[in-house]
Write a protein that holds these residues in place. Sequence first.
Motif, PDB file in Angstrom:
ATOM      1  N   THR A  89      65.465  73.903  22.637  1.00 32.54           N
ATOM      2  CA  THR A  89      65.997  73.471  21.144  1.00 32.54           C
ATOM      3  C   THR A  89      66.031  74.845  20.509  1.00 32.54           C
ATOM      4  O   THR A  89      67.050  74.658  19.504  1.00 32.54           O
ATOM      5  CB  THR A  89      64.722  72.453  20.620  1.00 32.54           C
ATOM      6  N   SER A 124      57.125  61.902  23.272  1.00 30.29           N
ATOM      7  CA  SER A 124      58.653  61.667  22.637  1.00 30.29           C
ATOM      8  C   SER A 124      59.252  60.992  23.688  1.00 30.29           C
ATOM      9  O   SER A 124      59.384  61.048  24.965  1.00 30.29           O
ATOM     10  CB  SER A 124      59.372  62.959  22.914  1.00 30.29           C
ATOM     11  N   SER A 125      60.117  59.818  22.996  1.00 31.01           N
ATOM     12  CA  SER A 125      60.723  59.052  24.051  1.00 31.01           C
ATOM     13  C   SER A 125      61.908  59.943  24.798  1.00 31.01           C
ATOM     14  O   SER A 125      62.422  59.390  25.627  1.00 31.01           O
ATOM     15  CB  SER A 125      61.271  57.801  23.077  1.00 31.01           C
ATOM     16  N   GLU A 126      62.607  60.587  23.961  1.00 35.80           N
ATOM     17  CA  GLU A 126      63.368  61.445  24.463  1.00 35.80           C
ATOM     18  C   GLU A 126      63.018  62.406  25.773  1.00 35.80           C
ATOM     19  O   GLU A 126      63.894  62.771  26.564  1.00 35.80           O
ATOM     20  CB  GLU A 126      63.852  62.721  23.436  1.00 35.80           C
ATOM     21  N   HIS A 127      61.870  62.486  26.086  1.00 35.32           N
ATOM     22  CA  HIS A 127      60.961  63.348  27.042  1.00 35.32           C
ATOM     23  C   HIS A 127      61.351  62.450  28.324  1.00 35.32           C
ATOM     24  O   HIS A 127      61.240  62.953  29.540  1.00 35.32           O
ATOM     25  CB  HIS A 127      59.695  63.887  27.024  1.00 35.32           C
ATOM     26  N   GLN A 175      59.338  57.712  34.068  1.00 34.71           N
ATOM     27  CA  GLN A 175      60.119  57.397  33.150  1.00 34.71           C
ATOM     28  C   GLN A 175      59.409  56.110  32.558  1.00 34.71           C
ATOM     29  O   GLN A 175      59.524  55.824  31.505  1.00 34.71           O
ATOM     30  CB  GLN A 175      61.337  57.543  33.765  1.00 34.71           C
ATOM     31  N   ALA A 192      59.776  68.263  20.771  1.00 33.45           N
ATOM     32  CA  ALA A 192      59.394  66.786  20.170  1.00 33.45           C
ATOM     33  C   ALA A 192      59.358  66.692  18.724  1.00 33.45           C
ATOM     34  O   ALA A 192      58.927  67.716  17.940  1.00 33.45           O
ATOM     35  CB  ALA A 192      58.163  66.279  20.869  1.00 33.45           C
TER      36      ALA A 192
END
Length: 547
Positions: free
Chosen positions: A348, A434-437, A417, A384
């Motif tokens: 990031t 984090s849902s992105e993770h 996942q 996150a």
Amino acid sequence: MSKAPIVSNTQDKDWWRGAVIYQIYPRSYQDSNGDGIGDLLGIVQRLPYIASLGVDAIWISPFFTSPMKDFGYDVSDYCDVDPMFGSLADFDAVIETAHSLGIRVMIDLVLSHTSDVHPWFVESRQSRDNDKADWYVWSDPKPDGTAPNNWLSIFGGSAWQWDARREQYYLHNFLVSQPDLNFHNPKVQEALLDVGRFWLNRGVDGFRLDTINFYMHDEQLRDNPPLPKEMRNATIAPSVNPYNHQEHLYDKNHPKNLDFLRKLRAVMEPFGAAAVGEVGDAQRGLEIMGQYTRGNDVMQMCYAFELLSGARPSAQYVADVMSKVDEVAADGWACWAYSNHDVVRHVTRWGLTPAASRLFTTMMMCLRGSVCIYQGEELGLPEADVAFEDLQDPYGIEFWPEFKGRDGCRTPMVWEQDNSSGGFTNGKPWLPVSSEHLGLSVEPQEKDPAGLIHHYRKAIAFRHAHEALKSGASTPLEVNGDIVSFTRSAGDTTIYCAFNMSDTPSDLAAPSGEWLPIGGELGGAHVAPDGVLHLGPWQPYIALKRT
């Protein structure tokens, strides 16, 4: 448990040189008991995974008894495990399991300060004449009652806190609840050396030394001079923090600190243990790194913050950093890191694509020095986004919203996942996952040949396969546009490395002589028939000199 042989530290005292060290933030690695907080038995559970990465050692962030106001970096008992992380027996299991897998164990020692509930400080603040009265940095106020000088805390505000019982101020470079120990007192030094002995006798292979340049202060308590605006940077403190407005000549970086480091090295030496020190200084970090690692009687490694920087490093920046290392730390040893528990994750921070992440990983494994990688880095986890109401970090709470603190890089490791907590816990995680993770977690990446995790394994194995990359000499880095290049050599082996640090193709004249391209598994280029290196975006070229 059967124990696989591990090379003895005492027989190989240079095991640390060129090592790849995997940092574990224990609160966020694996929860074994469902309380939402990672623990030592969770680490034991995941050590086979860590071994599969091919790393040489782990560094475990603090797990000592603590009130957790700074999440373990405020120690109240140096020689015990906080119950939230388990017990000393659990730590012994970490050592035994790691060693059986050929992994060395380094632990995070926080020596510059303690918690304000540590028994040493509880006694020290009671009076000016008790046995530990001068174990911390105390000072009378100025005649007008104000603090002794202008020193500032990294966490905001004055570095001095008034204590009504003693009618004196005490020094705290970090939180008010983290009083600084007085290293000018020989008894303090000996007590801390005993802490080192305790863990060495328990089987640890080395230490990560928190804020290694903060141990000693100027005994005259002189004011720090102002730092010109053009010299300020946010390397170790956010730009909104007035800490950046001072040149920190007197509150840290004391010359006598080297004397203590020599004593610590003498304690470590019989065990073949190694240390990596964290040098927190925005102006002189590399210079101090050189001082603290030069020769065979101080620390083996240190890391400064040049590659933990905010802006994405360019080819020229990397060359400038390594040139500065050659100038001020040629006889020392650096330990490079892109991410850790204190900074925004580098994917990031630098805005990296998957291709760029691969290139930076490959380059780090080729630079002279040792390497630290931070849990989840091998998955390419981005920072996150933690909502203010979920923040735990006092640093972020203090400077929100201009600086959101360190929680974004400390969220739990993701293993699965199809699990709201990523397989980290059966309970409610201490920080939200984090849902992105989740899509980047270990399970799907293991199944995906293109997963970044496989590139990390290949890059680490490649480093280990070539002694020149682990511990060899390096030529000065050369820059041609967006390409940085250098050679590493050990014995009769020379390896040429070139990296296109951009998202556009770049050409470079091939090095003279007979070279055999290697590192194809890392996406390396080959010399074209026209004798030119045509490097694609974020592509390396690595070659072995024919003899």
